[in-house]
Design a protein around this motif. Structure first.
Motif, PDB file in Angstrom:
ATOM      1  N   ALA A   7       0.833  -1.209   0.000  1.00 27.50           N
ATOM      2  CA  ALA A   7       0.000   0.000   0.000  1.00 27.50           C
ATOM      3  C   ALA A   7       0.864   1.254   0.000  1.00 27.50           C
ATOM      4  CB  ALA A   7      -0.918   0.000   1.211  1.00 27.50           C
ATOM      5  N   GLU A   8       0.430   2.245  -0.767  1.00 30.89           N
ATOM      6  CA  GLU A   8       1.184   3.500  -0.847  1.00 30.89           C
ATOM      7  C   GLU A   8       1.230   4.208   0.499  1.00 30.89           C
ATOM      8  OE1 GLU A   8       1.061   7.794  -3.256  1.00 30.89           O
ATOM      9  OE2 GLU A   8      -0.409   6.207  -3.708  1.00 30.89           O
ATOM     10  N   HIS A   9       0.091   4.176   1.199  1.00 33.71           N
ATOM     11  CA  HIS A   9       0.010   4.852   2.499  1.00 33.71           C
ATOM     12  C   HIS A   9      -0.123   3.787   3.592  1.00 33.71           C
ATOM     13  CE1 HIS A   9      -1.965   7.530  -0.585  1.00 33.71           C
ATOM     14  NE2 HIS A   9      -0.950   8.288  -0.199  1.00 33.71           N
ATOM     15  N   LEU A  10       0.866   2.914   3.649  1.00 32.15           N
ATOM     16  CA  LEU A  10       0.769   1.710   4.468  1.00 32.15           C
ATOM     17  C   LEU A  10       0.570   2.024   5.946  1.00 32.15           C
ATOM     18  CD1 LEU A  10       0.906  -1.349   4.732  1.00 32.15           C
ATOM     19  CD2 LEU A  10       3.404  -1.168   4.830  1.00 32.15           C
ATOM     20  N   GLU A  11       1.408   2.856   6.526  1.00 31.63           N
ATOM     21  CA  GLU A  11       1.315   3.124   7.963  1.00 31.63           C
ATOM     22  C   GLU A  11       0.008   3.808   8.328  1.00 31.63           C
ATOM     23  OE1 GLU A  11       4.675   5.178   9.492  1.00 31.63           O
ATOM     24  OE2 GLU A  11       6.123   3.639   8.878  1.00 31.63           O
ATOM     25  N   ASP A  12      -0.427   4.757   7.484  1.00 30.69           N
ATOM     26  CA  ASP A  12      -1.692   5.438   7.764  1.00 30.69           C
ATOM     27  C   ASP A  12      -2.870   4.478   7.620  1.00 30.69           C
ATOM     28  OD1 ASP A  12      -0.513   7.894   8.329  1.00 30.69           O
ATOM     29  OD2 ASP A  12      -0.526   8.519   6.218  1.00 30.69           O
ATOM     30  N   ALA A  13      -2.807   3.584   6.634  1.00 36.41           N
ATOM     31  CA  ALA A  13      -3.874   2.593   6.458  1.00 36.41           C
ATOM     32  C   ALA A  13      -3.952   1.668   7.669  1.00 36.41           C
ATOM     33  CB  ALA A  13      -3.652   1.786   5.185  1.00 36.41           C
ATOM     34  N   GLU A  14      -2.792   1.272   8.184  1.00 33.09           N
ATOM     35  CA  GLU A  14      -2.776   0.432   9.385  1.00 33.09           C
ATOM     36  C   GLU A  14      -3.358   1.181  10.582  1.00 33.09           C
ATOM     37  OE1 GLU A  14       0.886  -2.698   8.743  1.00 33.09           O
ATOM     38  OE2 GLU A  14       1.330  -0.754   9.653  1.00 33.09           O
ATOM     39  N   ASP A  15      -3.046   2.467  10.676  1.00 35.67           N
ATOM     40  CA  ASP A  15      -3.587   3.262  11.785  1.00 35.67           C
ATOM     41  C   ASP A  15      -5.105   3.361  11.699  1.00 35.67           C
ATOM     42  OD1 ASP A  15      -1.086   3.677  12.851  1.00 35.67           O
ATOM     43  OD2 ASP A  15      -0.819   5.671  11.973  1.00 35.67           O
ATOM     44  N   VAL A  16      -5.632   3.552  10.478  1.00 34.13           N
ATOM     45  CA  VAL A  16      -7.088   3.651  10.298  1.00 34.13           C
ATOM     46  C   VAL A  16      -7.758   2.337  10.670  1.00 34.13           C
ATOM     47  CG1 VAL A  16      -8.937   3.888   8.588  1.00 34.13           C
ATOM     48  CG2 VAL A  16      -7.019   5.490   8.568  1.00 34.13           C
ATOM     49  N   LEU A  17      -7.239   1.230  10.144  1.00 32.89           N
ATOM     50  CA  LEU A  17      -7.851  -0.063  10.430  1.00 32.89           C
ATOM     51  C   LEU A  17      -7.747  -0.391  11.914  1.00 32.89           C
ATOM     52  CD1 LEU A  17      -9.302  -2.528   9.419  1.00 32.89           C
ATOM     53  CD2 LEU A  17      -7.096  -3.556   8.841  1.00 32.89           C
ATOM     54  N   ASN A  18      -6.607  -0.115  12.510  1.00 34.65           N
ATOM     55  CA  ASN A  18      -6.439  -0.375  13.937  1.00 34.65           C
ATOM     56  C   ASN A  18      -7.452   0.431  14.748  1.00 34.65           C
ATOM     57  OD1 ASN A  18      -4.788  -1.650  16.114  1.00 34.65           O
ATOM     58  ND2 ASN A  18      -4.390   0.484  16.661  1.00 34.65           N
ATOM     59  N   TYR A  19      -7.737   1.645  14.310  1.00 36.64           N
ATOM     60  CA  TYR A  19      -8.690   2.491  15.034  1.00 36.64           C
ATOM     61  C   TYR A  19     -10.114   1.953  14.896  1.00 36.64           C
ATOM     62  CZ  TYR A  19     -10.977   6.655  16.875  1.00 36.64           C
ATOM     63  OH  TYR A  19     -11.730   7.518  17.640  1.00 36.64           O
ATOM     64  N   ILE A  20     -10.525   1.580  13.683  1.00 39.62           N
ATOM     65  CA  ILE A  20     -11.924   1.173  13.496  1.00 39.62           C
ATOM     66  C   ILE A  20     -12.206  -0.226  14.032  1.00 39.62           C
ATOM     67  CG2 ILE A  20     -12.230   2.710  11.522  1.00 39.62           C
ATOM     68  CD1 ILE A  20     -12.184   0.278   9.692  1.00 39.62           C
ATOM     69  N   VAL A  21     -11.127  -0.986  14.366  1.00 36.63           N
ATOM     70  CA  VAL A  21     -11.354  -2.293  15.008  1.00 36.63           C
ATOM     71  C   VAL A  21     -10.974  -2.251  16.485  1.00 36.63           C
ATOM     72  CG1 VAL A  21     -11.096  -3.557  12.848  1.00 36.63           C
ATOM     73  CG2 VAL A  21      -9.104  -3.269  14.338  1.00 36.63           C
ATOM     74  N   SER A  22     -10.816  -1.055  17.030  1.00 40.45           N
ATOM     75  CA  SER A  22     -10.621  -0.925  18.475  1.00 40.45           C
ATOM     76  C   SER A  22     -11.923  -1.269  19.181  1.00 40.45           C
ATOM     77  CB  SER A  22     -10.204   0.502  18.826  1.00 40.45           C
ATOM     78  OG  SER A  22     -11.260   1.420  18.561  1.00 40.45           O
ATOM     79  N   ASP A  23     -11.828  -1.649  20.426  1.00 36.95           N
ATOM     80  CA  ASP A  23     -13.040  -1.978  21.182  1.00 36.95           C
ATOM     81  C   ASP A  23     -14.001  -0.796  21.239  1.00 36.95           C
ATOM     82  OD1 ASP A  23     -12.258  -4.556  21.635  1.00 36.95           O
ATOM     83  OD2 ASP A  23     -11.627  -4.245  23.705  1.00 36.95           O
ATOM     84  N   GLU A  24     -13.457   0.405  21.345  1.00 38.76           N
ATOM     85  CA  GLU A  24     -14.311   1.597  21.406  1.00 38.76           C
ATOM     86  C   GLU A  24     -15.098   1.764  20.111  1.00 38.76           C
ATOM     87  OE1 GLU A  24     -13.961   6.435  22.225  1.00 38.76           O
ATOM     88  OE2 GLU A  24     -12.159   5.232  21.913  1.00 38.76           O
ATOM     89  N   SER A  25     -14.422   1.641  18.968  1.00 40.48           N
ATOM     90  CA  SER A  25     -15.100   1.789  17.682  1.00 40.48           C
ATOM     91  C   SER A  25     -16.067   0.645  17.429  1.00 40.48           C
ATOM     92  CB  SER A  25     -14.072   1.861  16.549  1.00 40.48           C
ATOM     93  OG  SER A  25     -13.310   3.036  16.621  1.00 40.48           O
TER      94      SER A  25
END
Length: 441
Positions: free
Chosen positions: A338-356
């Motif tokens: 992915a071109e924006h690999l780290e940011d994509a990982e941050d987004v996915l990690n956020y939306i699969v957090s228990d809070e989200s």
């Protein structure tokens, strides 16, 4: 791997796609939709994550809880991470005869996006090619239920994470069962007996069926022991090596469906023409048919089986181990390059957090992929939910199996509806297994 039959978002109805899509409860037929960002870029944001999926941003004047829930979690991620998620949207019109699966695989292979929603068979194929990022290192991956890890692990790598677990069950009119003094079925033998009793009471077709979801009967019987009794990993390894045959697992379920058809408990001629819910739904709601099959969210959806006007219960499919939920799992994946690999990982990690996931689950009233998130379900869903909470279920999709399950079984069941023999159907599974074995040589 080992697939010579295709299925995908571009060919399916919205109701069928809710089956496979943890993204939202519909997935095709949106017409000429332009790619949209979730929020407007004010020119200050320089961090972008490109998301390819079957749907555009939800419109303010349309009600869709699943879409709203996703928008909320992604919107929160944008604010927290200081970036913009750009929606790149599939529409059947734009891609003409190409299915969502075909388009998404091309886009992953050509590095066109960062984050994707993928169907089970696509996760298997792209994961085996090494095209998807291993997500097991995400901080919030540690909270996932075992069922998610099992379904979306390819060659030891977790390559997909959903926002919800889609479970299938039998939707039954409990009032009709009580009226005729018939017990709810638990085993295949019970199910045949209750259908016989309904038929004797003048119910012409006890089971309302469509051309998409009868494979759930097969999965419940085929894999009840594999997922709930034996050494699951060892059995799957034996299948992948050709030491055991998929057809041996599948045969009892196909013989069961053939018997339901031959006895008139399922109308095969109607089922082959029916879209999910659209065909059999009206008779179920009118209390002419006591049994249909559908996914968890249909019990909450006004366009499906919410507020039926009778005592509806959702139970598992009949198996040797009692009522059995069937779970096919899709997932969000990140391209390995992915071109924006780290940011994509941050987004996915956020939306699969228990809070989200808590926000998503409360909005949709669905089963969360996190073992820490619980949401009260409506009473009708409690029988199915109880089994899942007991970790009793079978998977309708499993990326560790070299022969894709959900799509292939659906299509082979359709051949049975059109007149193929059980032996002919089993020969198709044997061919698929042979192809998979050749690919791994």
């Amino acid at each position: 791997m080992g697939r010579n039959r295709k299925w995908g978002f571009g060919k399916l109805s919205a109701a069928c796609l809710a089956v496979a899509a943890a993204f939202m409860a519909a997935a095709c037929g949106y017409g000429d939709v332009m790619d949209k960002n979730l929020i407007a870029d004010d020119g200050d944001s320089k961090k972008i994550v490109n998301l390819f999926g079957p749907m555009e941003k939800s419109q303010p004047n349309k009600t869709n809880a699943s879409r709203t829930a996703f928008d909320l979690t992604v919107g929160n991620a944008e604010k927290e991470l200081g970036l913009t998620v750009e929606y790149r949207t599939y529409t059947a019109e734009n891609y003409q005869e190409r299915t969502y699966d075909e388009v998404s695989m091309d886009r992953v292979r050509n590095g066109m996006d960062d984050l994707y929603l993928l169907n089970p068979d696509t996760i298997l194929e792209l994961g085996a090619e090494g095209m998807l990022r291993d997500l097991s290192g995400l901080e919030n991956a540690k909270n996932l239920r075992d069922v998610v890890r099992t379904a979306n692990t390819v060659d030891g790598k977790l390559v997909g994470i959903p926002q919800e677990i889609v479970a299938y069950g039998l939707f039954v009119n409990k009032d009709m069962f009580d009226q005729y003094g018939i017990s709810l079925p638990e085993t295949p033998e019970d199910f045949l007996e209750c259908c016989r009793e309904f038929k004797e009471q003048g119910i012409e077709t006890p089971v309302g069926a469509n051309r998409w979801w009868l494979e759930n009967f097969v999965f419940a019987q085929a894999y009840a022991d594999l997922y709930n009794g034996g050494d699951t990993e060892a059995e799957i390894e034996a299948l992948n090596k050709g030491e055991r045959k998929y057809s041996d697992y599948m045969r009892p379920g196909f013989e069961f469906l053939k018997k339901l058809m031959d006895l008139g408990y399922i109308d095969a001629k109607k089922a082959i023409t029916y879209e999910a819910i659209e065909g059999e739904g009206p008779d179920f709601m009118a209390q002419k048919t006591p049994i249909v099959m559908a996914y968890w969210g249909a019990a909450n959806a006004e366009t499906a089986y919410a507020n039926p006007g009778f005592n509806m219960q959702v139970i598992g499919f009949p198996s040797s181990r009692g009522p059995m939920p069937v779970i096919p799992i899709t997932g969000y994946s990140i391209a390995a390059e992915a071109e924006h690999l780290e940011d994509a990982e941050d987004v996915l990690n956020y939306i699969v957090s228990d809070e989200s996931l808590q926000l998503y689950a409360e909005t949709n009233k669905v089963i969360s992929p996190s073992k820490n998130v619980k949401v009260d379900c409506i009473p009708a869903l409690k029988p199915l939910n109880d089994r899942i909470e007991e970790n009793v279920y079978v998977l309708g999709s499993n990326a560790s199996m070299k022969v894709e399950q959900w799509g292939n079984t659906c299509l082979i069941v359709r051949d049975l509806l059109e007149g193929a023999t059980v032996d002919e159907c089993m020969e198709q599974f044997d061919r698929l297994q042979e192809e998979a074995l050749k690919e791994t040589e």
